[in-house]
Design an enzyme around this catalytic site. Structure first.
Site, mmCIF file in Angstrom:
data_model
loop_
_atom_site.group_PDB
_atom_site.id
_atom_site.type_symbol
_atom_site.label_atom_id
_atom_site.label_comp_id
_atom_site.label_asym_id
_atom_site.label_seq_id
_atom_site.Cartn_x
_atom_site.Cartn_y
_atom_site.Cartn_z
ATOM 1 N N GLU A 265 50.276 13.332 6.360
ATOM 2 C CA GLU A 265 50.837 12.744 5.364
ATOM 3 C C GLU A 265 50.148 12.860 4.053
ATOM 4 O OE1 GLU A 265 53.631 11.238 5.937
ATOM 5 O OE2 GLU A 265 53.883 10.604 7.897
ATOM 6 N N CYS A 299 51.199 7.150 -2.539
ATOM 7 C CA CYS A 299 51.987 8.683 -2.374
ATOM 8 C C CYS A 299 53.349 8.519 -2.512
ATOM 9 C CB CYS A 299 51.428 8.942 -0.958
ATOM 10 S SG CYS A 299 52.271 7.697 0.460
#
Length: 513
Positions: A265, A299
């Site tokens: 990720e 993110c």
């Protein structure tokens, strides 16, 4: 927080010594160098934490390996019961853990509480999942045969997490891994080690109460070297790593070299497309929270706003007005919208990015600055900035972990905006603001967003645990949390059972003796 208040929070979380060791929860401590947990809120030292040496690491892996041999045999619903108890403990300690997350990382207290709630939610999800770890049955081409697929525990899961979500991302992994029968070794970010120790204390309390091996949940604090130990270790079949694309490429390469599995990720360069038929008020709310929430250190933070030329000036003016209302300061004060960046190195990246944006042709419409004076003594507070730019600028193509929002203009139809959005290396989160059904459906189609997350009339930031979370391209391709993300934590096996007294071969092959 005052020293008394933070000490009270630490005590509630089982952290009572300012010179802490890290372990699996057993009665030995790490022997490595000391790292200091310094709050970006006020610049004060919270605690010093010892890191793990290679010998300490070996002890942790051995303990995890032994625990796995036991844990994999525990029925999945029983494993789910342990996760349920962990979720209940999180409910009891939500306020204290939320405050620690806010103080050690710098996000708002509301976001800290939200992160702990996300931990609770994934525990609830995993408890239900523990009774639904299904396989598949299919028909055999051979008479008197039965075929099916099933899933088995994988083994040790190594978790490398980032500072921006110091507890939630770990919980996404462990809740699923534990009900799947795996054990976990966690290396939290060295910037937020106390959050890791707090979580470890909570789960160890649950494991001890149930007379379970503490190696089911292991913690190792340290820098990138600990990450290297995990990535190169053939005893660890899966590495789940969250962080920058640069870090992910290193981890992915090391794990692939030993034919292990990785769940990555990584970075995002997320955009919201604003069409002529967008609700401007909703757009501004979504864009501002996406750009300044967690001080731009998610993110999924909104980095780019791709606005149709017909509404460009209206949207820009509304954003400028909204930014004037932002309150920047101590994140534990719930009147503030924006807290600090994680450290002064992040501040340097913020200022460098603004300089590059101007040098590459950008025009600043909301001026950023490093804030000084009373309340900003840590040197980590900055003013969110808005820059008019072009998508091809090098700095726009780069993910800067800071509250900088780039305004990009498009003309013509929605396909042009989608092309701009997709023209970056990252592919995590995306959104479109429109009341036009055709535009929305095109955005969600195979010709639309190339991101792992695509939203309509909500922003890029924030995700519910029920859906799989992750992205494409340089975001890494991994999926965590909901949907069928559990499958990566298990090994898949195909079984064929012959219940006849003959042995026919597949594809009609004859092999007579």
């Amino acid at each position: 927080m005052s020293n008394f208040e933070i000490q009270e929070v630490l005590q509630q979380l089982g952290i009572q010594d300012n010179n802490l060791g890290t372990s699996t929860g057993a009665d030995w401590f790490s022997n490595g160098a000391v790292i200091k947990s310094i709050s970006p809120v006020d610049g004060n030292l919270i605690a010093s934490v010892k890191t793990s040496t290679k010998d300490d690491y070996e002890k942790v892996v051995n303990q995890a390996s032994e625990a796995f041999l036991f844990w994999r045999k525990v029925p999945a619903p029983r494993r789910g019961e342990i996760v349920r108890q962990f979720g209940e403990k999180l409910r009891e300690k939500k306020e204290a853990l939320g405050k620690l997350v806010s103080y050690e990382m710098g996000k708002s207290y509301q976001e800290g509480l939200g992160e702990v709630q996300e931990m609770i939610d994934i525990c609830d999800f995993a408890v239900g999942l523990s009774r639904q770890l299904h396989g598949f049955t299919m028909h055999s081409e051979r008479p008197g045969h039965r075929m099916y697929e099933q899933y088995h525990p994988l083994g040790i899961v190594g978790i490398i997490s980032a500072f921006n979500f110091p507890v939630a991302v770990w919980s996404w992994n462990i809740a699923l891994a534990w009900v799947c029968g795996d054990v976990c070794i966690w290396k939290p970010s060295e910037k937020v080690p106390l959050c890791g120790i707090a979580c470890q204390n909570i789960i160890i309390e649950v494991l001890q109460k149930n007379n379970l091996p503490e190696g089911i949940s292991c913690l190792i604090n340290g820098d990138y070297k600990v990450g290297e130990y995990l990535s190169k270790d053939t005893r660890i079949p899966l590495i789940s790593a969250t962080g920058s694309t640069r870090m992910g490429k290193i981890v992915g390469k090391e794990v692939a070299a030993r034919l292990g599995k990785s769940l990555l990720e990584l970075g995002g360069n997320n955009a919201i497309i604003v069409t002529p038929e967008a609700n401007i008020k909703m757009t501004v709310i979504g864009a501002v929270f996406g750009a300044v929430g967690t001080a731009g250190q998610r993110c999924t933070s909104t980095r780019r706003l791709i606005i149709h030329e017909s509404v460009y000036e209206t949207v820009k003016a509304s954003l400028i007005d909204a930014y004037k209302q932002l309150r920047i300061g101590n994140p534990l004060d719930e009147n503030n919208h924006v807290g600090p960046l994680i450290d002064t190195e992040a501040v340097k990246m913020y200022t460098a990015a603004l300089t590059q944006a101007v040098n590459q042709g950008g025009k600043i419409v909301v001026k950023g600055a490093v804030l000084e004076g009373k309340g900003y003594e840590s040197g980590c507070y900055v003013k969110p900035s808005i820059v008019e730019a072009e998508n091809h600028y090098e700095i726009v193509q780069h993910e800067t972990f800071a509250p900088i929002l780039y305004l990009l203009k498009y003309s013509g139809n929605i396909e042009n905006a989608i092309t701009i959005q997709n023209s970056v290396a990252q592919g995590l989160s995306s959104a479109i603001m429109t009341n036009n059904l055709q535009e929305a459906e095109l955005f969600l189609s195979q010709s639309g967003s190339d991101c792992g997350i695509a939203n309509v009339n909500i922003g890029t930031s924030g995700a519910e645990i029920g859906g799989a979370f992750g992205g494409e391209k340089e975001t890494g391709g991994g999926r965590e949390s909901g949907s069928d993300a559990w499958k990566i934590y298990m090994r898949r096996q195909t079984n064929t059972i012959n219940y006849t007294k003959s042995l026919p071969l597949a594809q009609g092959i004859k092999f007579d003796l």
